[in-house]
Design a protein around this motif. Structure first.
Motif, PDB file in Angstrom:
ATOM      1  N   VAL A   1       0.853  -1.190   0.000  1.00 19.07           N
ATOM      2  CA  VAL A   1       0.000   0.000   0.000  1.00 19.07           C
ATOM      3  C   VAL A   1       0.889   1.240   0.000  1.00 19.07           C
ATOM      4  CG1 VAL A   1      -1.757   1.288   1.239  1.00 19.07           C
ATOM      5  CG2 VAL A   1      -1.865  -1.208   1.192  1.00 19.07           C
TER       6      VAL A   1
ATOM      7  N   ARG B   1       1.048   5.146   0.655  1.00 18.45           N
ATOM      8  CA  ARG B   1       0.314   6.211   1.341  1.00 18.45           C
ATOM      9  C   ARG B   1       1.105   7.511   1.276  1.00 18.45           C
ATOM     10  NH1 ARG B   1      -0.618   4.624   7.264  1.00 18.45           N
ATOM     11  NH2 ARG B   1       1.491   3.763   7.075  1.00 18.45           N
ATOM     12  N   THR B   2       0.397   8.614   1.150  1.00 16.23           N
ATOM     13  CA  THR B   2       1.006   9.946   1.178  1.00 16.23           C
ATOM     14  C   THR B   2       0.692  10.582   2.519  1.00 16.23           C
ATOM     15  OG1 THR B   2       0.819  10.213  -1.214  1.00 16.23           O
ATOM     16  CG2 THR B   2       1.088  12.206   0.095  1.00 16.23           C
TER      17      THR B   2
ATOM     18  N   ASP C   1     -10.257   9.630  -5.317  1.00 17.63           N
ATOM     19  CA  ASP C   1      -9.699   8.880  -4.196  1.00 17.63           C
ATOM     20  C   ASP C   1     -10.832   8.211  -3.417  1.00 17.63           C
ATOM     21  OD1 ASP C   1      -8.154   7.855  -2.186  1.00 17.63           O
ATOM     22  OD2 ASP C   1      -7.703   9.770  -1.240  1.00 17.63           O
TER      23      ASP C   1
ATOM     24  N   CYS D   1     -10.416   6.712  -0.633  1.00 11.91           N
ATOM     25  CA  CYS D   1     -10.122   6.908   0.790  1.00 11.91           C
ATOM     26  C   CYS D   1     -10.316   5.626   1.604  1.00 11.91           C
ATOM     27  CB  CYS D   1     -10.983   8.033   1.394  1.00 11.91           C
ATOM     28  SG  CYS D   1     -10.467   9.672   0.888  1.00 11.91           S
TER      29      CYS D   1
ATOM     30  N   GLU E   1      -8.803   1.776   3.081  1.00  9.68           N
ATOM     31  CA  GLU E   1      -7.566   1.386   3.748  1.00  9.68           C
ATOM     32  C   GLU E   1      -6.484   0.977   2.758  1.00  9.68           C
ATOM     33  OE1 GLU E   1      -8.513  -1.647   6.512  1.00  9.68           O
ATOM     34  OE2 GLU E   1      -9.528  -0.290   7.934  1.00  9.68           O
TER      35      GLU E   1
ATOM     36  N   TRP F   1      -5.921   2.485  -0.051  1.00  5.78           N
ATOM     37  CA  TRP F   1      -5.540   3.693  -0.792  1.00  5.78           C
ATOM     38  C   TRP F   1      -5.793   3.512  -2.290  1.00  5.78           C
ATOM     39  CZ3 TRP F   1      -3.106   8.453   0.893  1.00  5.78           C
ATOM     40  CH2 TRP F   1      -3.059   8.557   2.290  1.00  5.78           C
TER      41      TRP F   1
ATOM     42  N   GLU G   1      -2.827   1.707  -6.958  1.00  3.14           N
ATOM     43  CA  GLU G   1      -1.910   2.794  -6.608  1.00  3.14           C
ATOM     44  C   GLU G   1      -2.190   3.994  -7.490  1.00  3.14           C
ATOM     45  OE1 GLU G   1       2.880   3.814  -6.137  1.00  3.14           O
ATOM     46  OE2 GLU G   1       2.166   1.747  -6.136  1.00  3.14           O
ATOM     47  N   SER G   2      -2.360   5.127  -6.853  1.00  5.36           N
ATOM     48  CA  SER G   2      -2.740   6.331  -7.577  1.00  5.36           C
ATOM     49  C   SER G   2      -1.577   6.867  -8.406  1.00  5.36           C
ATOM     50  CB  SER G   2      -3.195   7.410  -6.579  1.00  5.36           C
ATOM     51  OG  SER G   2      -3.419   8.636  -7.245  1.00  5.36           O
TER      52      SER G   2
ATOM     53  N   ARG H   1      -3.809  13.389  -0.274  1.00  2.00           N
ATOM     54  CA  ARG H   1      -3.656  13.402   1.168  1.00  2.00           C
ATOM     55  C   ARG H   1      -5.007  13.145   1.822  1.00  2.00           C
ATOM     56  NH1 ARG H   1      -5.180  18.528   3.233  1.00  2.00           N
ATOM     57  NH2 ARG H   1      -5.400  20.109   1.604  1.00  2.00           N
ATOM     58  N   ARG H   2      -4.967  12.581   2.985  1.00  2.00           N
ATOM     59  CA  ARG H   2      -6.189  12.277   3.724  1.00  2.00           C
ATOM     60  C   ARG H   2      -6.267  13.195   4.940  1.00  2.00           C
ATOM     61  NH1 ARG H   2      -7.200   6.672   2.602  1.00  2.00           N
ATOM     62  NH2 ARG H   2      -6.975   6.448   0.349  1.00  2.00           N
TER      63      ARG H   2
END
Length: 858
Positions: free
Chosen positions: A328, A330-331, A394, A396, A398, A400, A415-416, A421-422
């Motif tokens: 995963v 994450r940003t 997104d 949002c 778990e 991502w 994967e984006s 950002r969350r």
């Protein structure tokens, strides 16, 4: 204590007792305890300037490396006089200095690529040498200029020629002056990079392996220093070093001028080294037990490097880290609570102890500096972003995951391609599924007419445009008309949040913070939008900046510059200012009879079951909008033309006839104009005066006096009635567009230094409704075929049109599904907002109203 004419620095050696004679260009001094050091940076520049292209190409050919690789490590040319001046020494140089040698600067670990502290001389026959320590030279590292741009791992090799070979293969590398030196500089320079030490297959007659032993010793030193695993390996058997392996590849046909082929060969070489590499573990005492603040800080930094965190900053210089764990990506903001907790967890797993607060604070400050000053700049989005002409949503969740929407459809990816950002209040969207209908939303919302449903769907589609601007949705109605439920449902489809609706922000700062932390703004149960808030919401919907002093600073600003969709609900007419109403669409919801009410729990339970399919249907429409947006042509642009154009481009995938949205928008505009005139005492007075007496002309003071004479005392005391000429001019300009659309022209002139205003009936007709032109079905079909074929949108066939006053029979459904794409496109031109019978007979899961009592009310 002195400088020679040639730039050498004379300094005093501590404790030196001998007498040294300095002779330089006629300067002769005899002093106790003095030494002389050369300006090596100047020497290196001179050596590079003295190198001809012909010699550089010959050296590259002799070494079997590319010319560009030699440029990266700074090759130069020195002669015998230079070697004598620098008191150079090397093996086999005792009898006579070589006439010509190649020079390579050696650097320390300061700055981006280090300062020059020494020079490596190489004779064409392979012999090496360096300046004497008597001139202040030290042995440093060969650091290519491309080090910061090459991906990890960094290969630690011996000498400049192996660095040149690595550069030819497109590999990050640093050269040591010998197999037993350079460790201290390497530990400082590469503390935050992954390294792979490459030794040499150089067994000597005595049976020892200096290159292999040196690599193992360096790995042990770095593992102890860095408190992490360090790997080392030897080149493939039969090849002494990296340059020998490169020569082997050239012999097999590798073209050094083919950069892509060289880089591919380099990747395979690194993979082979990693496959056989030996891991040197840090001593147990350094990885467990109590660690002081300094050690903890360094350990955290090493752990981040080892984990492969990617540090970058956005256009506001905010630091972020892209963290990959468990598949995963994450940003996380570097200064966020989540990233701080992540650092603490990593530290505990590595050391078995907690991370000291001081060490964490210092480590985060260091990482923030790396992200801002050394990391790249990348855009960071909230919920919805744009990437190469596609819309990215997104979810949002778990994992991502995101939804990438293009002209040919949409898909959920793990994967984006862009950074999201969350924020703490954001909730997950369900993964959309194909096959849904936009009309599936209608049973859940309480709207009065088909046009109102078109407006709601148009607002939702507008929210899915990452660029904006956005229409503002104003919802009013009696208590119990499900105003808040409507807004919550819309938000649940686009940007679900723990607090979907909030009270009015107390100031612009609160509004900017809310917009910075969410994609949509929902304001609940407002009685009236103040002038200050009206201006702020207008800026937010169409684009504008908010700036305020950042907390705990004296001069730094917190800046938000962007666009956001806005929803506002209230019982009465919430807004009365012309500029806000011009940007808004207004809905008045009907009252729901008490015997037809349902609990929110029942409504939301049914909605959650339909939400993935409804979201998928709107994503289908977004895909069509992306395909058609460049083909939309207006013959008369409406207000909020960009937002309207986006919705019109999606209409062929919507359950209403093309042009229905523009017609609804024009109805909204006429209603808005009438409302503005009624709500403004000044506009109402102007309208009545012109209708009764015809044209008005004069200065602002004269016209204000004329209008005031016709009003009673109650109107003159109204807070919106202008008391002075400047205020009159300002308020008249605000309502002038609304008056003009109702056939009353307001003109401001300046003649002979006198500013006048002319108000009269427009001799022509009022502003005509907006109109547009779309490609014909045949043109759309041709464009679709040129775009690669496929349906108008994913699973679009399931959403079938109905002609005015008709419903689709089962036979017509089968026929439309089996028809050609051309027939489907023709059918789309007849789409209407009339819902299917199953959604109008009171059997849906939403609000229930007898169709006989009020046709079209749900």
């Amino acid at each position: 204590i002195a400088t020679t004419p040639s730039g050498y620095t004379v300094y005093r050696r501590p404790g030196a007792q001998q007498t040294r004679v300095l002779k330089e260009n006629g300067l002769r001094e005899v002093r106790k305890g003095l030494a002389i050091t050369a300006d090596l940076s100047s020497e290196d520049r001179n050596f590079r300037a003295g190198l001809s292209d012909e010699r550089k190409m010959r050296v590259a050919s002799d070494l079997g490396v590319s010319v560009a690789a030699l440029d990266c490590i700074g090759i130069g040319r020195a002669e015998t006089k230079d070697l004598k001046r620098l008191r150079a020494s090397g093996r086999g140089w005792k009898d006579a200095y070589p006439p010509i040698v190649s020079s390579f600067p050696e650097r320390d670990a300061t700055g981006a690529i280090g300062a020059i502290v020494g020079i490596c001389f190489r004779v064409d026959d392979g012999r090496k040498g360096s300046p004497s320590g008597e001139v202040g030279a030290k042995r440093g590292l060969i650091i290519p200029s491309t080090l910061s741009t090459r991906p990890d791992p960094v290969l630690l090799v011996e000498g400049p020629t192996d660095v040149a070979a690595c550069e030819t293969l497109g590999l990050a590398s640093v050269g040591r002056p010998s197999n037993a030196s350079g460790g201290r500089f390497i530990a400082q320079l590469l503390a935050r990079r992954k390294v792979l030490i490459v030794g040499e297959n150089d067994q000597n007659p005595a049976g020892t392996w200096p290159g292999r032993e040196g690599a193992e010793k360096l790995a042990t030193y770095l593992a102890t220093k860095w408190k992490r695993v360090v790997r080392w390996a030897l080149p493939p058997e039969g090849h002494k070093d990296v340059r020998a392996y490169l020569q082997h590849l050239v012999a097999k046909g590798l073209d050094l001028n083919d950069e892509q082929a060289c880089h591919e060969a380099g990747k395979r070489f690194v993979e082979s080294l990693i496959a056989v590499a030996t891991e040197e573990q840090p001593p147990a005492s350094s990885s467990k037990g109590h660690i002081g603040d300094d050690g903890a800080r360094e350990a955290v930094l090493h752990l981040c490097v080892e984990a492969g965190d990617h540090f970058f900053h956005d256009n506001e210089n905010r630091a972020f880290a892209l963290v990959r764990e468990g598949g995963v990506a994450r940003t996380l903001p570097v200064r966020s609570r989540d990233y701080g907790l992540l650092l603490g967890r990593r530290f505990y797993r590595a050391t078995g102890s907690g991370l000291p607060t001081t060490a964490k604070t210092e480590a985060i400050a260091t990482l923030e500096g790396l992200a801002i000053f050394d990391g790249p700049e990348e855009l960071v989005f909230v919920r919805i972003g744009e990437y190469e002409g596609k819309v990215v949503l997104d979810l949002c969740d778990e994992r991502w995951r995101v939804v990438v929407i293009g002209k040919d459809g949409w898909e959920v990816v793990n994967e984006s391609p862009i950074r999201f950002r969350r924020t703490r209040g954001m909730l997950a969207l369900p993964a959309p599924v194909p096959g849904g209908l936009i009309n599936d939303l209608r049973p859940f919302i309480n709207v009065r007419t088909d046009n109102d449903f078109v407006v709601v769907c148009a607002f939702i589609l507008g929210c899915l445009n990452p660029c904006g601007p956005f229409m503002i949705l104003l919802v009013n109605g009696e208590p119990g008309s499900a105003k808040s439920t409507l807004c919550r449902l819309i938000r649940a489809l686009i940007d679900p949040n723990k607090a979907p609706l909030r009270s009015e922000p107390k100031d612009n700062r609160d509004l900017a913070i809310a917009a910075n932390n969410a994609w949509m703004i929902g304001l609940d149960n407002m009685s009236r939008v103040s002038e200050r808030m009206s201006n702020a919401l207008c800026r937010l919907a169409t684009g504008g900046g908010f700036a305020t002093r950042e907390l705990y600073t004296d001069a730094d600003e917190m800046i938000f510059d962007g666009k956001r969709p806005v929803m506002i609900n209230g019982i009465g007419d919430i807004a009365d200012r012309s500029d806000l109403i011009d940007r808004a669409v207004r809905l008045t919801l009907p009252t729901i009879p008490e015997h037809q009410r349902r609990t929110e729990r029942a409504i939301w339970s049914a909605f959650e079951g339909q939400r993935p399919a409804i979201l998928g249907a709107f994503l289908d429409a977004v895909s069509v909008a992306l395909r058609n947006q460049d083909a939309v042509r207006f013959t008369r642009l409406p207000r909020m033309a960009d937002s309207a154009s986006w919705v019109v481009a999606a209409e062929t995938a919507c359950p209403w006839a093309p042009g229905s949205f523009i017609a609804a928008l024009d109805d909204q505009r006429r209603d808005a104009d009438e409302f503005v005139i009624e709500a403004s005492p000044l506009a109402n007075a102007v309208k009545e005066r012109v209708e009764q007496h015809g044209e008005i002309e004069g200065t602002a003071s004269e016209i204000l006096g004329l209008l005031s004479a016709d009003q009673d005392e109650k109107i003159l005391k109204h807070p919106d009635w202008p008391k002075r000429a400047p205020a009159f001019g300002t308020k008249l300009r605000e309502v002038a567009p609304n008056l003009r659309r109702l056939g009353i022209e307001v003109q401001f002139d300046r003649n002979a230094g006198r500013r006048t205003i002319t108000i009269r009936k427009n001799e022509g007709s009022p502003d005509l409704p907006s109109s547009l032109s779309l490609p014909s079905p045949g043109v759309q079909e041709a464009a679709l075929a040129a775009d690669g074929g496929g349906s108008v949108g994913p699973n679009h066939d399931s959403e079938l049109p109905c002609r005015d006053g008709e419903t689709a029979s089962d036979d017509s459904v089968v026929s439309a599904q089996e028809g050609s794409k051309s027939e489907q496109m023709t059918a789309m031109t007849a789409m209407t907002a009339v819902p299917p019978e199953s959604q109008r007979d009171g059997q849906g899961p939403g609000f229930e109203v007898d169709a006989a009592e009020d046709e079209g009310v749900l």
